[in-house]
Design an enzyme around this catalytic site. Structure first.
Site, PDB file in Angstrom:
ATOM      1  CG  ASP A   1     -12.458  -2.117   1.768  1.00  0.00           C
ATOM      2  OD1 ASP A   1     -12.952  -2.404   2.592  1.00  0.00           O
ATOM      3  OD2 ASP A   1     -11.957  -1.597   1.900  1.00  0.00           O
TER       4      ASP A   1
ATOM      5  CE  LYS B   1      -5.759   2.174   1.992  1.00  0.00           C
ATOM      6  NZ  LYS B   1      -6.939   1.768   2.681  1.00  0.00           N
TER       7      LYS B   1
ATOM      8  CD  GLU C   1      -9.651  -2.294  -1.694  1.00  0.00           C
ATOM      9  OE1 GLU C   1     -10.178  -2.370  -0.291  1.00  0.00           O
ATOM     10  OE2 GLU C   1      -8.572  -2.338  -2.397  1.00  0.00           O
TER      11      GLU C   1
ATOM     12  CB  THR D   1      -1.055   0.065   1.425  1.00  0.00           C
ATOM     13  OG1 THR D   1      -1.707  -1.200   1.376  1.00  0.00           O
ATOM     14  CG2 THR D   1      -1.940   1.671   1.116  1.00  0.00           C
TER      15      THR D   1
ATOM     16  CB  CYS E   1      -5.010  -6.695   5.991  1.00  0.00           C
ATOM     17  SG  CYS E   1      -4.051  -5.871   5.437  1.00  0.00           S
TER      18      CYS E   1
ATOM     19  CG  ASP F   1      -9.156   1.885  -0.479  1.00  0.00           C
ATOM     20  OD1 ASP F   1      -9.750   1.913  -1.215  1.00  0.00           O
ATOM     21  OD2 ASP F   1      -8.559   1.252   0.603  1.00  0.00           O
TER      22      ASP F   1
ATOM     23  CE  LYS G   1      -6.384  -0.988  -0.483  1.00  0.00           C
ATOM     24  NZ  LYS G   1      -7.064  -2.327  -0.078  1.00  0.00           N
TER      25      LYS G   1
ATOM     26  CG  ASP H   1      -4.573  -5.418   0.540  1.00  0.00           C
ATOM     27  OD1 ASP H   1      -3.102  -4.930   0.924  1.00  0.00           O
ATOM     28  OD2 ASP H   1      -4.945  -3.948   1.017  1.00  0.00           O
TER      29      ASP H   1
ATOM     30  CE  LYS I   1     -10.231  -3.956   4.404  1.00  0.00           C
ATOM     31  NZ  LYS I   1     -10.087  -2.440   4.447  1.00  0.00           N
TER      32      LYS I   1
END
Length: 326
Positions: A223, A149, A200, A124, A273, A174, A147, A295, A245
């Protein structure tokens, strides 16, 4: 023999600052539940998430509220009926899985009838200005899956900066519910032009129906809009995949049901997670066997993990050893 229950709030420093659309943090705050029965002990870790109104104090109190029932022998099936999905139930559920395996002299993998293998996990990149995100991407450009953010203004520039800095990596974006009706189509189009693999939760949970009515050239993954198996029917036609998750589902027991129901509905599966230690990731590694996306990089973001922890080789994470969990 009467079980003995202990609950501990712990903090693990993050390497630097971890930022998403909802804010920043410098440490992982976790709650660990340990259930002892004779010479055997099972552990489970959860990460209280303020997005869902959870706090360290609230999760500890929720576990304490079922202490008497746990000490009397409450099992995983009964647990689903007496506690709602969420972090507190996750810590207990995973502790019960671990305890059950240790008392049986078997592994959780054997109980699930799987032979787990190492998995490729995403890594991430924290939300920042485009130049800073490019620097993060460049430092991790050898990783096969990143990933990213997002969820701020000018996300299109962030996507371009990361793609230029890591041209060989597959990208997951995401937004953590941070896009709007006004910019979601533009951001998806930019992502498609740059070869992004998955997006996401672009829009807020409960306000994501627009996804039914716009072009989706890239798979969109739920998510915050998905917690348990009962949520799947409402997502068909709206999303293409779900991010499972353990803290949302309330443990491995429900997460397995959610994974299987998602596959039955034709949805892709990601196993993700919160930022936690290897103890939180361990059951998720078993859940993620055969997942489309993994992830489980929480420990890679920490300055200090548990000992022993999961073994990471670059972006490959190995199944847990019994000394850690399961």
């Amino acid at each position: 023999m009467v079980r003995v229950i202990s609950v501990d709030a712990e903090r693990f420093p993050i390497a630097g600052v971890f930022t998403i659309a909802r804010g920043s943090k410098t440490e992982a705050e976790v709650v660990t539940c340990t259930i002892r029965d004779g010479n055997h002990a099972g552990r489970g870790e959860c990460v209280p998430y303020r997005r869902y109104g959870e706090t360290i104090e609230g999760v500890v109190a929720a576990i304490e509220a079922v202490r008497v029932a746990l000490e009397a022998g409450l099992d995983r099936t009964q647990l689903q009926a007496v506690m709602p999905a969420g972090a507190a139930r996750n810590a207990i559920d995973c502790a019960l899985w671990d305890l059950e395996a240790k008392m049986a002299g078997a592994s959780v993998a054997r109980m699930l009838r799987i032979t787990p293998a190492a998995l490729e996990t995403a890594y991430t990149l924290s939300l920042a200005e485009p130049e800073a995100m490019a620097t993060q991407a460049r430092a991790n450009a050898a990783r096969p899956l990143l990933k990213v953010k997002l969820g701020g203004e000018n996300d299109a520039a962030r996507i371009r900066a990361v793609r230029e800095a890591a041209p060989g990596s597959r990208l997951i974006l995401d937004a953590n519910e941070g896009w709007t009706d006004d910019n979601v189509a533009e951001n998806i189009a930019t992502a498609a032009a740059l070869g992004v693999a998955l997006i996401e939760q672009p829009l807020p949970a409960g306000r994501d129906d627009k996804l039914r009515h716009i072009s989706r050239p890239i798979p969109i993954c739920a998510d915050e809009s998905v917690h348990a198996a009962k949520d799947i029917d409402s997502l068909v036609g709206l999303y293409d995949a779900v991010n499972i998750k353990l803290d949302k589902a309330g443990g491995l027991t429900e997460a397995i049901k959610l994974r299987d129901r998602a596959r039955e509905a034709g949805l892709g599966v990601m196993v993700g997670c919160m930022v936690g230690t290897s103890l939180a990731m361990a059951p998720a590694v078993l859940l993620a066997q055969g997942a489309d996306y993994v992830d489980l990089d929480g420990p890679l973001l920490l300055a200090r993990d548990r000992e022993p922890g999961l073994v990471y080789d670059g972006s490959l994470v190995s199944p847990p050893d019994g000394a850690l969990w399961g």
